[in-house]
Scaffold this motif. Structure first.
Motif, PDB file in Angstrom:
ATOM      1  N   THR A 193      44.270  44.492  26.411  1.00  0.00           N
ATOM      2  CA  THR A 193      44.575  43.769  27.643  1.00  0.00           C
ATOM      3  C   THR A 193      45.624  44.485  28.485  1.00  0.00           C
ATOM      4  O   THR A 193      45.838  44.115  29.639  1.00  0.00           O
ATOM      5  N   CYS A 250      44.712  45.742  31.983  1.00  0.00           N
ATOM      6  CA  CYS A 250      44.814  44.876  33.155  1.00  0.00           C
ATOM      7  C   CYS A 250      46.197  45.041  33.793  1.00  0.00           C
ATOM      8  O   CYS A 250      47.219  44.964  33.100  1.00  0.00           O
ATOM      9  N   GLU A 309      52.462  35.606  32.256  1.00  0.00           N
ATOM     10  CA  GLU A 309      51.064  35.988  32.470  1.00  0.00           C
ATOM     11  C   GLU A 309      50.613  37.013  31.431  1.00  0.00           C
ATOM     12  O   GLU A 309      49.449  37.014  31.017  1.00  0.00           O
ATOM     13  N   LEU A 359      47.357  36.737  28.895  1.00  0.00           N
ATOM     14  CA  LEU A 359      46.357  37.786  28.690  1.00  0.00           C
ATOM     15  C   LEU A 359      46.225  38.144  27.211  1.00  0.00           C
ATOM     16  O   LEU A 359      45.127  38.418  26.723  1.00  0.00           O
ATOM     17  N   TYR A 382      40.292  44.647  37.933  1.00  0.00           N
ATOM     18  CA  TYR A 382      41.226  44.244  36.881  1.00  0.00           C
ATOM     19  C   TYR A 382      42.604  44.875  37.044  1.00  0.00           C
ATOM     20  O   TYR A 382      43.514  44.590  36.260  1.00  0.00           O
ATOM     21  N   THR A 389      45.118  41.584  38.674  1.00  0.00           N
ATOM     22  CA  THR A 389      44.788  40.436  37.827  1.00  0.00           C
ATOM     23  C   THR A 389      45.860  39.361  37.935  1.00  0.00           C
ATOM     24  O   THR A 389      47.052  39.659  38.051  1.00  0.00           O
ATOM     25  N   GLN A 390      45.419  38.128  37.862  1.00  0.00           N
ATOM     26  CA  GLN A 390      46.301  36.985  37.694  1.00  0.00           C
ATOM     27  C   GLN A 390      45.790  36.182  36.505  1.00  0.00           C
ATOM     28  O   GLN A 390      44.581  36.042  36.317  1.00  0.00           O
ATOM     29  N   ALA A 391      46.708  35.653  35.715  1.00  0.00           N
ATOM     30  CA  ALA A 391      46.319  34.912  34.506  1.00  0.00           C
ATOM     31  C   ALA A 391      47.212  33.688  34.373  1.00  0.00           C
ATOM     32  O   ALA A 391      48.441  33.807  34.363  1.00  0.00           O
ATOM     33  N   GLY A 413      47.476  29.872  32.140  1.00  0.00           N
ATOM     34  CA  GLY A 413      46.926  29.222  30.954  1.00  0.00           C
ATOM     35  C   GLY A 413      47.585  27.901  30.647  1.00  0.00           C
ATOM     36  O   GLY A 413      48.749  27.659  30.991  1.00  0.00           O
ATOM     37  N   VAL A 439      42.335  29.007  29.863  1.00  0.00           N
ATOM     38  CA  VAL A 439      42.915  30.147  30.569  1.00  0.00           C
ATOM     39  C   VAL A 439      42.111  30.365  31.845  1.00  0.00           C
ATOM     40  O   VAL A 439      40.878  30.329  31.818  1.00  0.00           O
ATOM     41  N   LEU A 461      41.484  33.192  34.588  1.00  0.00           N
ATOM     42  CA  LEU A 461      41.640  34.607  34.886  1.00  0.00           C
ATOM     43  C   LEU A 461      41.119  34.883  36.293  1.00  0.00           C
ATOM     44  O   LEU A 461      39.999  34.506  36.628  1.00  0.00           O
TER      45      LEU A 461
END
Length: 281
Positions: free
Chosen positions: A37, A40, A49, A53, A110, A113-115, A117, A122, A124
């Motif tokens: 990951t 990313c 974040e 991931l 990618y 990216t924003q994540a 959760g 989650v 993404l």
């Protein structure tokens, strides 16, 4: 001597090749499997974040596809976590137009990216895709992948929910996926007392089974003598019964008789009185 040298040289060559193969395999394993990951790049880097991931690590290096077909369009979408979807460099989600010989359109990158959760989900987001031709003020495309918890499934099939492009801005493609990777860890439901009880039962079971086998196979005991420490436990049982009888019974075992009975000891025979002298001569 020459044969021995040839044998030693052959062994050294075999070991050298084995070490090289092991090093190559270790290198491949390290680059491909450890924290994929990291490929990313977060749109705004933050520790929270990055932790989100990290939860998706089991999904890395895998392509997920879904078809979306209607009267006017026939598309195939390809998603890959922190990897090149359909081989497109830097693309996290790619749209393939099946009516135009698989023409590629990058939906999201990618490296943007924003994540986010929650406890069992989650979200993404891949930003900076190709610009729209006429929709959404010609802004860049964006893909949102919602990954939710399902403990019974390692990873499910990618699903296409909708493409929201009938607006001036903030358009997006929405996908869904289920996986056990985002499920929270199961909490132990056992109390400390239950754990102690289980340990105690296991210890007793080991004692009984091990002692039985020892008495039967090593000592050669038969019947109840096969029970480990049989004499000790019999004595403990008798003492326990005596103690219970002493504490719980209110009536004394040896009560004085209510009436005077016949003495149990034999009476001493009195010497026979002779009255022969009273008889007349």
């Amino acid at each position: 001597m020459k044969a021995m040298n040839r044998h030693s040289g052959g062994s050294l060559l075999v070991w050298t090749l084995a070490v090289q193969v092991l090093l190559c395999w270790s290198g491949i394993y390290t680059t491909d499997s450890i924290d994929s990951t990291k490929n990313c790049k977060l749109y705004s880097d933050s520790e929270s974040e990055r932790k989100v991931l990290k939860r998706l690590e089991p999904l890395a290096q895998r392509n997920f596809t879904v078809d979306s077909t209607n009267a006017d369009e026939d598309y195939t979408y390809v998603f890959q976590l922190c990897g090149d979807a359909w081989g497109a460099s830097g693309a996290g989600v790619v749209q393939l137009d099946n009516k135009k010989a698989k023409k590629q359109t990058v939906i999201g990158m990618y490296n943007a990216t924003q994540a986010y959760g929650g406890r069992d989900w989650v979200m993404l987001i891949y930003r900076d895709g190709e610009t729209y031709d006429s929709h959404c003020s010609k802004e860049k495309r964006r893909a949102i992948v919602m990954i939710s918890c399902d403990r019974d499934m390692d990873v499910g099939k990618l699903g296409s929910v909708l493409e929201n492009r009938e607006r001036e801005q903030d358009c997006f493609y929405l996908f869904e996926l289920v996986s056990s990777a985002v499920c929270p860890p199961l909490q132990s439901q056992l109390s400390p007392g239950s754990i102690i009880l289980i340990i105690g039962v296991c210890v007793v079971a080991v004692y009984l089974i091990g002692g039985f086998l020892y008495q039967r196979l090593i000592v050669g005991a038969k019947g109840m003598e096969q029970f480990p420490n049989y004499a000790f436990w019999v004595e403990v049982g008798n003492l326990t019964a005596d103690g219970c009888d002493f504490v719980c019974r209110s009536r004394s075992r040896e009560e004085a008789p209510a009436y005077r009975g016949v003495a149990t000891e034999p009476l001493e025979e009195e010497p026979e009185e002779r009255d022969d002298h009273l008889l007349p001569m």
